[in-house]
Design a protein around this motif. Structure first.
Motif, PDB file in Angstrom:
ATOM      1  N   THR A 107      25.215  14.023   9.174  1.00 45.69           N
ATOM      2  CA  THR A 107      26.043  13.409  10.208  1.00 45.69           C
ATOM      3  C   THR A 107      25.499  13.726  11.601  1.00 45.69           C
ATOM      4  O   THR A 107      26.053  13.270  12.596  1.00 45.69           O
ATOM      5  CB  THR A 107      27.502  13.902  10.107  1.00 45.69           C
ATOM      6  N   SER A 108      24.396  14.467  11.660  1.00 45.21           N
ATOM      7  CA  SER A 108      23.780  14.837  12.928  1.00 45.21           C
ATOM      8  C   SER A 108      22.653  13.873  13.272  1.00 45.21           C
ATOM      9  O   SER A 108      21.686  13.760  12.506  1.00 45.21           O
ATOM     10  CB  SER A 108      23.219  16.258  12.847  1.00 45.21           C
ATOM     11  N   PRO A 109      22.739  13.169  14.398  1.00 49.31           N
ATOM     12  CA  PRO A 109      21.642  12.270  14.781  1.00 49.31           C
ATOM     13  C   PRO A 109      20.293  12.973  14.855  1.00 49.31           C
ATOM     14  O   PRO A 109      19.262  12.392  14.512  1.00 49.31           O
ATOM     15  CB  PRO A 109      22.084  11.745  16.152  1.00 49.31           C
ATOM     16  N   LYS A 110      20.298  14.235  15.269  1.00 51.01           N
ATOM     17  CA  LYS A 110      19.044  14.996  15.340  1.00 51.01           C
ATOM     18  C   LYS A 110      18.442  15.162  13.949  1.00 51.01           C
ATOM     19  O   LYS A 110      17.236  14.984  13.747  1.00 51.01           O
ATOM     20  CB  LYS A 110      19.290  16.357  15.989  1.00 51.01           C
ATOM     21  N   ARG A 111      19.280  15.515  12.975  1.00 59.59           N
ATOM     22  CA  ARG A 111      18.800  15.674  11.594  1.00 59.59           C
ATOM     23  C   ARG A 111      18.382  14.323  11.003  1.00 59.59           C
ATOM     24  O   ARG A 111      17.425  14.238  10.256  1.00 59.59           O
ATOM     25  CB  ARG A 111      19.889  16.305  10.729  1.00 59.59           C
ATOM     26  N   MET A 112      19.142  13.271  11.332  1.00 60.53           N
ATOM     27  CA  MET A 112      18.761  11.941  10.857  1.00 60.53           C
ATOM     28  C   MET A 112      17.353  11.595  11.309  1.00 60.53           C
ATOM     29  O   MET A 112      16.536  11.081  10.532  1.00 60.53           O
ATOM     30  CB  MET A 112      19.740  10.889  11.396  1.00 60.53           C
ATOM     31  N   GLU A 113      17.058  11.867  12.573  1.00 60.59           N
ATOM     32  CA  GLU A 113      15.739  11.560  13.113  1.00 60.59           C
ATOM     33  C   GLU A 113      14.673  12.411  12.433  1.00 60.59           C
ATOM     34  O   GLU A 113      13.591  11.926  12.098  1.00 60.59           O
ATOM     35  CB  GLU A 113      15.724  11.791  14.628  1.00 60.59           C
ATOM     36  N   GLU A 114      14.980  13.687  12.211  1.00 61.00           N
ATOM     37  CA  GLU A 114      14.034  14.573  11.534  1.00 61.00           C
ATOM     38  C   GLU A 114      13.745  14.081  10.118  1.00 61.00           C
ATOM     39  O   GLU A 114      12.596  14.060   9.672  1.00 61.00           O
ATOM     40  CB  GLU A 114      14.601  15.996  11.488  1.00 61.00           C
ATOM     41  N   ASN A 115      14.792  13.654   9.425  1.00 57.04           N
ATOM     42  CA  ASN A 115      14.643  13.247   8.027  1.00 57.04           C
ATOM     43  C   ASN A 115      13.850  11.964   7.840  1.00 57.04           C
ATOM     44  O   ASN A 115      13.324  11.712   6.759  1.00 57.04           O
ATOM     45  CB  ASN A 115      16.025  13.079   7.378  1.00 57.04           C
ATOM     46  N   ILE A 116      13.782  11.166   8.876  1.00 57.16           N
ATOM     47  CA  ILE A 116      13.046   9.898   8.770  1.00 57.16           C
ATOM     48  C   ILE A 116      11.640  10.018   9.369  1.00 57.16           C
ATOM     49  O   ILE A 116      10.818   9.111   9.238  1.00 57.16           O
ATOM     50  CB  ILE A 116      13.844   8.760   9.466  1.00 57.16           C
ATOM     51  N   SER A 117      11.359  11.162   9.999  1.00 56.29           N
ATOM     52  CA  SER A 117      10.059  11.384  10.661  1.00 56.29           C
ATOM     53  C   SER A 117       9.081  12.024   9.686  1.00 56.29           C
ATOM     54  O   SER A 117       8.754  13.211   9.791  1.00 56.29           O
ATOM     55  CB  SER A 117      10.241  12.281  11.894  1.00 56.29           C
ATOM     56  N   LEU A 118       8.602  11.251   8.737  1.00 52.77           N
ATOM     57  CA  LEU A 118       7.782  11.794   7.652  1.00 52.77           C
ATOM     58  C   LEU A 118       6.399  11.164   7.558  1.00 52.77           C
ATOM     59  O   LEU A 118       5.664  11.447   6.603  1.00 52.77           O
ATOM     60  CB  LEU A 118       8.508  11.579   6.311  1.00 52.77           C
ATOM     61  N   PHE A 119       6.024  10.366   8.538  1.00 61.53           N
ATOM     62  CA  PHE A 119       4.801   9.578   8.397  1.00 61.53           C
ATOM     63  C   PHE A 119       3.646  10.070   9.264  1.00 61.53           C
ATOM     64  O   PHE A 119       2.601   9.426   9.319  1.00 61.53           O
ATOM     65  CB  PHE A 119       5.098   8.109   8.698  1.00 61.53           C
ATOM     66  N   ASP A 120       3.815  11.232   9.910  1.00 56.34           N
ATOM     67  CA  ASP A 120       2.732  11.754  10.746  1.00 56.34           C
ATOM     68  C   ASP A 120       2.096  12.993  10.135  1.00 56.34           C
ATOM     69  O   ASP A 120       1.359  13.721  10.800  1.00 56.34           O
ATOM     70  CB  ASP A 120       3.236  12.048  12.164  1.00 56.34           C
ATOM     71  N   PHE A 121       2.374  13.271   8.859  1.00 59.76           N
ATOM     72  CA  PHE A 121       1.687  14.353   8.152  1.00 59.76           C
ATOM     73  C   PHE A 121       1.650  14.006   6.668  1.00 59.76           C
ATOM     74  O   PHE A 121       2.379  13.133   6.195  1.00 59.76           O
ATOM     75  CB  PHE A 121       2.371  15.703   8.385  1.00 59.76           C
ATOM     76  N   GLU A 122       0.778  14.676   5.933  1.00 60.73           N
ATOM     77  CA  GLU A 122       0.631  14.413   4.507  1.00 60.73           C
ATOM     78  C   GLU A 122       0.372  15.716   3.773  1.00 60.73           C
ATOM     79  O   GLU A 122      -0.402  16.564   4.242  1.00 60.73           O
ATOM     80  CB  GLU A 122      -0.518  13.433   4.259  1.00 60.73           C
ATOM     81  N   LEU A 123       1.023  15.900   2.638  1.00 62.94           N
ATOM     82  CA  LEU A 123       0.811  17.084   1.820  1.00 62.94           C
ATOM     83  C   LEU A 123      -0.462  16.915   0.995  1.00 62.94           C
ATOM     84  O   LEU A 123      -0.747  15.830   0.491  1.00 62.94           O
ATOM     85  CB  LEU A 123       2.004  17.312   0.894  1.00 62.94           C
ATOM     86  N   SER A 124      -1.216  18.000   0.864  1.00 61.85           N
ATOM     87  CA  SER A 124      -2.430  17.957   0.051  1.00 61.85           C
ATOM     88  C   SER A 124      -2.075  17.941  -1.429  1.00 61.85           C
ATOM     89  O   SER A 124      -0.932  18.227  -1.816  1.00 61.85           O
ATOM     90  CB  SER A 124      -3.302  19.175   0.353  1.00 61.85           C
TER      91      SER A 124
END
Length: 298
Positions: A254-271
């Motif tokens: 319910t936190s806009p900050k967490r919402m943004e964090e949770n959708i920000s997944l495209f600028d790194f990649e796991l090996s």
């Protein structure tokens, strides 16, 4: 304030532009990251939907059992986002399965949401031998009702949730439509790889619920180490791990900050090694909910 608002709008547009999509077996497209609404109450739920859509989410997941379909519908209308840009999922509850019951349940969900159609409709839990005299027939009858609703244009895609291989195999004996999605418990420490393999063999997309293991992932040394290496949060690492498995994920907040964090997944990649490390984590955060023994837990 205008400047901050402009940044927020630009970020939302960036996430929407960068969002990967999964093409289902019926050729419908679903964003690989969605927004979950479990336990979001009326007013909180409305605002959460407004904030999530403003942040760039376009897949919204609810269910009749969540008792918040009205809030979800109100949030969608208040958001200003065109309906055709939003993929809405809801589900028929396990206690009202069957042909007629499913038709009634669907119309009630549609009315509560205030929509003309549902993008993705799921059987929330399969019927089982403890709760239905003939569980195979009950699931088949439920599915037949959903196939008819899809043929009528009231549903774009139909799928299941919490189905094991045995349930999918039984359903396949009578189904005319292969489920587009199977939404299952999937997170570090409990991710059901054998079931995922079977779903992929059948062309069924997998969707993750409880991707953060009900908070069980926090404090794990392996996850913290990987997160520090990438300069990301543990939550972001877990969600990135899910989507690198080509699994749809629906985190909730319910936190806009967490919402943004949770959708920000495209600028790194796991090996590959990091993926393997997470794959091999010992069991943690398992809900104890199993489709063969509901409503009890292990």
């Amino acid at each position: 304030m205008l400047f901050l608002g402009t940044i927020q709008v630009c970020l939302a547009g960036l996430y929407f532009f960068m969002m990967r999509e999964i093409i289902l077996n019926d050729n419908q497209k679903v964003p690989i990251i969605g927004f979950g609404t479990y336990k979001a109450n009326e007013q909180e739920g409305i605002q959460a939907i407004i904030d999530a859509l403003a942040c760039g989410y376009r897949l919204i997941d609810t269910a009749a059992a969540y008792d918040n379909e009205k809030a979800v519908g109100k949030g969608i209308k208040a958001s200003g986002i065109p309906r055709e840009q939003i993929v809405v999922t809801t589900k028929v509850w396990r206690e009202v399965l069957g042909y007629k019951q499913t038709k009634v349940a669907f119309e009630k969900s549609l009315a509560r949401l205030g929509l003309d159609y549902i993008d993705l409709y799921l059987i929330h839990w399969p019927a089982n031998a403890r709760n239905y005299k003939n569980w195979q027939q009950t699931n088949a009858d439920t599915w037949r009702a959903m196939e008819e609703l899809q043929a009528e244009g009231k549903i774009r895609s139909i799928g299941v949730s919490n189905f094991w291989q045995e349930h999918l195999e039984a359903l396949s004996l009578t189904a005319n439509v292969v489920p587009a999605v199977n939404q299952i418990e999937f997170h570090p420490g409990y991710w059901q790889p054998e079931l995922i393999g079977f779903c992929r063999q059948q062309g069924i997309a997998v969707e993750s619920w409880s991707p953060l293991a009900r908070g069980g992932v926090f404090g794990n040394e392996t996850l913290e180490s990987i997160a520090n290496r990438h300069g990301q949060s543990v939550a972001q690492v877990c969600l990135r791990w899910v989507i690198q498995h080509d699994v749809i994920v629906i985190p909730k907040s319910t936190s806009p900050k967490r919402m943004e964090e949770n959708i920000s997944l495209f600028d790194f990649e796991l090996s590959d090694e990091e993926m393997k490390q997470i794959d091999e984590l010992p069991e943690m955060g398992f809900s104890g909910e199993l489709p063969n023994i509901w409503p009890d837990r292990v």
